[in-house]
Design a protein around this motif. Structure first.
Motif, mmCIF file in Angstrom:
data_model
loop_
_atom_site.group_PDB
_atom_site.id
_atom_site.type_symbol
_atom_site.label_atom_id
_atom_site.label_comp_id
_atom_site.label_asym_id
_atom_site.label_seq_id
_atom_site.Cartn_x
_atom_site.Cartn_y
_atom_site.Cartn_z
ATOM 1 N N UNK A 197 50.253 71.268 34.066
ATOM 2 C CA UNK A 197 51.660 70.900 34.104
ATOM 3 C C UNK A 197 51.969 69.796 33.106
ATOM 4 N N UNK A 198 53.218 69.675 32.775
ATOM 5 C CA UNK A 198 53.625 68.690 31.777
ATOM 6 C C UNK A 198 54.566 67.629 32.349
ATOM 7 N N UNK A 199 55.375 67.975 33.315
ATOM 8 C CA UNK A 199 56.400 67.057 33.794
ATOM 9 C C UNK A 199 55.855 66.140 34.889
ATOM 10 N N UNK A 200 56.622 65.072 35.160
ATOM 11 C CA UNK A 200 56.237 64.147 36.218
ATOM 12 C C UNK A 200 56.333 64.807 37.580
ATOM 13 N N UNK A 201 57.340 65.663 37.778
ATOM 14 C CA UNK A 201 57.491 66.344 39.058
ATOM 15 C C UNK A 201 56.326 67.295 39.329
ATOM 16 N N UNK A 202 55.812 67.885 38.275
ATOM 17 C CA UNK A 202 54.642 68.753 38.452
ATOM 18 C C UNK A 202 53.447 67.951 38.933
ATOM 19 N N UNK A 203 53.264 66.760 38.370
ATOM 20 C CA UNK A 203 52.164 65.907 38.814
ATOM 21 C C UNK A 203 52.358 65.452 40.260
ATOM 22 N N UNK A 204 53.594 65.157 40.628
ATOM 23 C CA UNK A 204 53.858 64.754 42.017
ATOM 24 C C UNK A 204 53.536 65.905 42.981
ATOM 25 N N UNK A 205 53.959 67.129 42.613
ATOM 26 C CA UNK A 205 53.650 68.289 43.453
ATOM 27 C C UNK A 205 52.149 68.545 43.504
ATOM 28 N N UNK A 206 51.450 68.285 42.403
ATOM 29 C CA UNK A 206 50.007 68.512 42.360
ATOM 30 C C UNK A 206 49.269 67.634 43.356
ATOM 31 N N UNK A 209 51.287 68.376 47.442
ATOM 32 C CA UNK A 209 51.118 69.628 48.178
ATOM 33 C C UNK A 209 49.772 69.706 48.911
ATOM 34 N N UNK A 210 48.635 69.441 48.272
ATOM 35 C CA UNK A 210 47.374 69.483 49.035
ATOM 36 C C UNK A 210 47.308 68.421 50.128
ATOM 37 N N UNK A 211 47.840 67.226 49.847
ATOM 38 C CA UNK A 211 47.784 66.158 50.843
ATOM 39 C C UNK A 211 48.611 66.504 52.068
ATOM 40 N N UNK A 212 49.837 66.979 51.851
ATOM 41 C CA UNK A 212 50.687 67.342 52.979
ATOM 42 C C UNK A 212 50.129 68.543 53.744
ATOM 43 N N UNK A 213 49.518 69.479 53.012
ATOM 44 C CA UNK A 213 48.917 70.630 53.699
ATOM 45 C C UNK A 213 47.795 70.186 54.623
ATOM 46 N N UNK A 214 46.968 69.249 54.176
ATOM 47 C CA UNK A 214 45.893 68.736 55.033
ATOM 48 C C UNK A 214 46.461 68.062 56.276
ATOM 49 N N UNK A 215 47.550 67.321 56.128
ATOM 50 C CA UNK A 215 48.188 66.680 57.284
ATOM 51 C C UNK A 215 48.761 67.733 58.230
ATOM 52 N N UNK A 216 49.379 68.780 57.667
ATOM 53 C CA UNK A 216 50.004 69.821 58.484
ATOM 54 C C UNK A 216 48.972 70.581 59.301
ATOM 55 N N UNK A 217 47.853 70.955 58.692
ATOM 56 C CA UNK A 217 46.880 71.773 59.433
ATOM 57 C C UNK A 217 46.266 70.989 60.587
ATOM 58 N N UNK A 218 46.172 69.678 60.445
ATOM 59 C CA UNK A 218 45.657 68.868 61.549
ATOM 60 C C UNK A 218 46.752 68.559 62.566
ATOM 61 N N UNK A 219 47.967 68.262 62.098
ATOM 62 C CA UNK A 219 49.041 67.925 63.026
ATOM 63 C C UNK A 219 49.464 69.097 63.890
ATOM 64 N N UNK A 220 49.345 70.314 63.372
ATOM 65 C CA UNK A 220 49.685 71.504 64.162
ATOM 66 C C UNK A 220 48.517 71.976 65.021
ATOM 67 N N UNK A 221 47.391 71.264 64.963
ATOM 68 C CA UNK A 221 46.188 71.576 65.742
ATOM 69 C C UNK A 221 45.583 72.921 65.361
ATOM 70 N N UNK A 222 45.752 73.304 64.103
ATOM 71 C CA UNK A 222 45.129 74.541 63.638
ATOM 72 C C UNK A 222 43.757 74.311 63.007
ATOM 73 N N UNK A 223 43.478 73.083 62.580
ATOM 74 C CA UNK A 223 42.201 72.787 61.933
ATOM 75 C C UNK A 223 41.770 71.367 62.270
#
Length: 317
Positions: A197-206, A209-223
Motif C-alpha cells: 500500500x502507499x497511502x496512510x489509510x492503507x497503513x492504518x488498515x494494515x 484489521x488484524x488487531x481488531x480481528x484478534x480482539x473480536x475472536x476472543x471477545x465473541x468467545x470463538x477463540x
C-alpha cells in the motif's frame, strides 16, 4: 532494427496472472477451508479436553484476555453486535478484496501472495484435523464464557449454534478453533496492505484489521488467545514454505506441458528454410551471384559483359 524492445516486453505477458485461472484457485481456497472445517469432526470429548488444556496453559502463563473481553462484549450491545457481524462476515469479504486489489494494482506480487495464503490455509486445515478444539463459547457455563453470537442471534443471520446462517449450524465444524484462520487471514491482509500500500489509510488498515480481528475472536468467545497466536504461526510457516510450493508447482506444470506435447510435433514444423536466404538474385539471373554475359549492340564486340557488377559505370553514349 534493435531487438531488445521485443525481448523486454515479451516477458511481461508470461508472468502476469490471468483472472480466469486465478478465480478457480481462490474458490478452491474457500472450498477447502469450508470442507476442511466440515470434515474435521473430531471426538467432542477430545475437543473439550483440548480447549481446557489451552485454558490451563494460558492460566499458567497468566494470560486471560478472553474473559474481560467477553464480559465487555456481552454487557455492551454496541460492541457485541458489530463484533458478531465482523466475525461472521469480514474474513469472507476482506481477504478476496485484498487479493483483487493486489491482482489489479501490484500484479507482479500477486502470485507469491496467493501461494502464501493457500499454503497457510492448508496448514491450518491440518491443524483442524489433528487437534479438534472446543471454542470457549461451547464450554460449560461454569468456565465463565457467554456465546455472544447466540446472545445477539436476533440481530443477525446466524443461528444460536454457530456463525453459519440459521438452520445450517450442523453443516459446519464448531470444534475447529485451533488455529484461528480468522486471525491468520487478517494478518495476511495486513502484511499485504502494509508492504504494497502507499497511502496512510492503507497503513492504518494494515495494522488495525488484524488487531481488531484478534480482539473480536476472543471477545465473541470463538477463540482463545493461543488460537490467535497459532493463526499467526501458521501464516509464518506458510510464508516460509511458499517459495518451495511455487517451485514444485512450476516443475509439475513444466512436466505436464512436456507430456502433453505430442511426439509428432516435429512433423508440424513450419516451412522449410530457404537455402538462398541472404543471397539476392537480380532480374535475369539463374543462379545467385552468377549473371549472363550480355553485349551491348551499340558498343560492338569490345563491350564488357554485363556481369561487371552493380557498381560498374555505365558505358558512355
Amino acid at each position: 532494427m534493435p531487438q531488445t524492445e521485443a525481448a523486454d516486453t515479451g516477458a511481461v505477458p508470461a508472468t502476469r496472472p490471468r483472472w480466469w485461472t486465478e478465480l478457480p484457485l481462490i474458490l478452491l481456497i474457500y472450498g477447502c477451508y469450508t470442507a476442511g472445517r466440515l470434515l474435521a469432526r473430531g471426538d467432542v470429548s477430545s475437543a473439550v479436553d483440548h480447549g481446557l488444556a489451552i485454558l490451563g496453559i494460558e492460566k499458567a502463563l497468566y494470560l486471560n484476555a478472553e474473559h474481560p473481553l467477553n464480559r465487555l462484549f456481552t454487557a455492551e450491545p454496541w460492541l457485541g453486535i458489530p463484533a458478531d457481524f465482523w466475525y461472521a462476515s469480514l474474513h469472507y469479504v476482506v481477504t478476496p478484496a485484498v487479493l483483487v486489489w493486489l491482482f489489479r494494482a501490484r500484479a507482479e506480487h500477486y502470485r507469491a501472495a496467493r501461494t502464501w495464503l493457500m499454503t497457510s490455509t492448508f496448514i491450518g486445515l491440518i491443524g483442524f484435523t489433528l487437534l479438534p478444539t472446543c471454542p470457549p463459547r461451547l464450554l460449560s457455563p461454569g468456565h465463565g464464557f457467554v456465546d455472544t453470537m447466540a446472545h445477539y442471534s436476533s440481530y443477525g443471520w446466524w443461528g444460536g449454534e454457530a456463525s453459519a446462517p440459521r438452520g445450517m449450524g450442523g453443516m459446519t465444524n464448531q470444534y475447529a478453533a485451533m488455529p484461528s484462520l480468522h486471525v491468520g487471514w487478517a494478518l495476511f491482509c495486513g502484511v499485504v496492505l502494509w508492504k504494497h500500500g502507499r497511502s496512510r489509510w492503507t497503513r492504518i488498515a494494515a495494522v488495525g484489521y488484524p488487531l481488531l480481528t484478534a480482539i473480536v475472536v476472543m471477545g465473541t468467545a470463538n477463540h482463545y488467545f493461543l488460537d490467535a497466536v497459532a493463526g499467526a504461526v501458521v501464516m509464518g510457516a506458510g510464508l516460509l514454505l511458499a517459495p518451495y510450493v511455487t517451485r514444485a508447482a512450476t516443475a509439475a506444470r513444466l512436466r505436464l506441458t512436456a507430456w502433453a506435447v505430442p511426439v509428432t510435433a516435429a512433423g508440424n514444423a513450419g516451412p522449410a528454410p530457404i537455402v538462398s536466404d541472404g543471397c539476392q538474385t537480380s532480374a535475369g539471373e539463374r543462379i545467385p551471384r552468377q549473371r549472363e554475359s550480355r553485349l551491348d549492340p551499340a558498343a560492338g564486340t569490345d563491350a564488357s559483359p554485363s556481369d561487371a557488377g552493380d557498381g560498374a559505370a555505365a558505358p558512355a553514349r
